[in-house]
Write an enzyme that holds these catalytic residues in place. Sequence first.
Site, PDB file in Angstrom:
ATOM      1  N   SER A 145       0.870  -1.179   0.000  1.00  0.00           N
ATOM      2  CA  SER A 145       0.000   0.000   0.000  1.00  0.00           C
ATOM      3  C   SER A 145       0.902   1.221   0.000  1.00  0.00           C
ATOM      4  O   SER A 145       2.027   1.158   0.504  1.00  0.00           O
ATOM      5  CB  SER A 145      -0.846  -0.004   1.279  1.00  0.00           C
ATOM      6  OG  SER A 145      -1.518   1.230   1.413  1.00  0.00           O
ATOM      7  N   TYR A 159      -0.970  -0.708  10.244  1.00  0.00           N
ATOM      8  CA  TYR A 159      -1.136  -1.115   8.843  1.00  0.00           C
ATOM      9  C   TYR A 159       0.101  -0.704   8.034  1.00  0.00           C
ATOM     10  O   TYR A 159       0.644  -1.492   7.255  1.00  0.00           O
ATOM     11  CB  TYR A 159      -2.397  -0.444   8.310  1.00  0.00           C
ATOM     12  CG  TYR A 159      -2.754  -0.752   6.883  1.00  0.00           C
ATOM     13  CD1 TYR A 159      -3.404  -1.938   6.558  1.00  0.00           C
ATOM     14  CD2 TYR A 159      -2.471   0.147   5.853  1.00  0.00           C
ATOM     15  CE1 TYR A 159      -3.763  -2.214   5.240  1.00  0.00           C
ATOM     16  CE2 TYR A 159      -2.830  -0.127   4.544  1.00  0.00           C
ATOM     17  CZ  TYR A 159      -3.469  -1.309   4.242  1.00  0.00           C
ATOM     18  OH  TYR A 159      -3.825  -1.583   2.948  1.00  0.00           O
ATOM     19  N   LYS A 163       2.709  -2.962   5.783  1.00  0.00           N
ATOM     20  CA  LYS A 163       2.834  -2.787   4.331  1.00  0.00           C
ATOM     21  C   LYS A 163       4.258  -2.410   3.929  1.00  0.00           C
ATOM     22  O   LYS A 163       4.694  -2.697   2.810  1.00  0.00           O
ATOM     23  CB  LYS A 163       1.802  -1.774   3.830  1.00  0.00           C
ATOM     24  CG  LYS A 163       0.363  -2.283   3.962  1.00  0.00           C
ATOM     25  CD  LYS A 163       0.149  -3.578   3.177  1.00  0.00           C
ATOM     26  CE  LYS A 163      -1.266  -4.085   3.231  1.00  0.00           C
ATOM     27  NZ  LYS A 163      -1.480  -5.315   2.436  1.00  0.00           N
TER      28      LYS A 163
END
Length: 294
Positions: A145, A159, A163
């Site tokens: 991402s 997160y 990533k």
Amino acid sequence: MRLSGGQVAVVTGAASGIGLAMARRFAAEGLRVVLVDVEEGALEKAAALLREEEAVVHTRVVDVGERAEVLALADDVYERFGAVHVLCNNAGVGSGAEGRMWEHDPNDWAWAFAVNVWGVFHGIQAFVPRMIAGGEPGHVVNTSSGDGGIAPLPTASVYAVTKAAVVTMTESLYAHLKAEHARVGASVLFPGPHMLRTGLWESHRNRPGRYAKQKPRRTPYRSLAQWEAAMRAAGHEVRFTPVEEVAGLVVEGIRADRFWLLPDSEHSDAQIRARARSMLDRANPSYLESFILD
Ligand SMILES: NC(=O)c1ccc[n+]([C@@H]2O[C@H](COP(=O)([O-])OP(=O)(O)OC[C@H]3O[C@@H](n4cnc5c(N)ncnc54)[C@H](O)[C@@H]3O)[C@@H](O)[C@H]2O)c1
């Protein structure tokens, strides 16, 4: 590599969003597709949709964070099809962490790492040795991402950390495949360049009890629709990238053996430059300050 009819693609997180779009696109290219997901009902619906489009589909309910389940998936796929040409380690979740890092629930980290990081590693270990040994051309696509893969959004930092790990894991995989002179390539995917209408904002729907939050959330989860309404009310423009466009970027990237599946975006390029500049200048990461929200 050339994509051709009869090849086999395995896609994790294929019941929804980007994974479903990739599987659908591979099927449209004539590949047989293995749809893998933890959410059984959605997985069967996705398979029915693809079968209506004449695809050859196999499904398997797997939690990618569980090594034994991913190894059993690979046994199943190799028994059934004898080969895998494309592997998309795509399943991923938002952690649901709130507040500052020192306030995070450790289970937010454990869960997000299990799916987003260990899930990718398990996929590599279960499939890549057999893809290499098969001697046929192959390709691994790992979904990262812009959040973390380029620079972290401090409001979604768990997160982002997972990533960032996916990018580094895929760079290392690329180097290892080259060192082996393998006919298997590797890419890292940055879905975008805009927002995506997927189930990611509802990731908690699949959160297993063993990773339950140890203390309840202070604020309710915000849906994508709520976020979108709030952004528009504040006068911000909100743009979306269709998932089909992401799938198109993946197919083109596999064909061209492109490592960085990074869509054209001035915003991403500015972030990459700002981060690289900060490192080269040994300057503090002031580019993060514009992201810092209360
Ligand atoms: N939506 C975005 O804006 C965005 C942006 C950048 C990257 N991504 C990444 O794209 C990937 C796909 O997400 P999406 O946006 O399509 O969301 P999504 O929720 O629509 O799809 C993710 C799928 O993964 C499945 N899944 C969750 N946990 C799993 C597990 N333990 N084992 C197997 N399957 C599991 C879910 O059931 C779901 O079907 C993720 O890795 C996500 O982090 C999404």
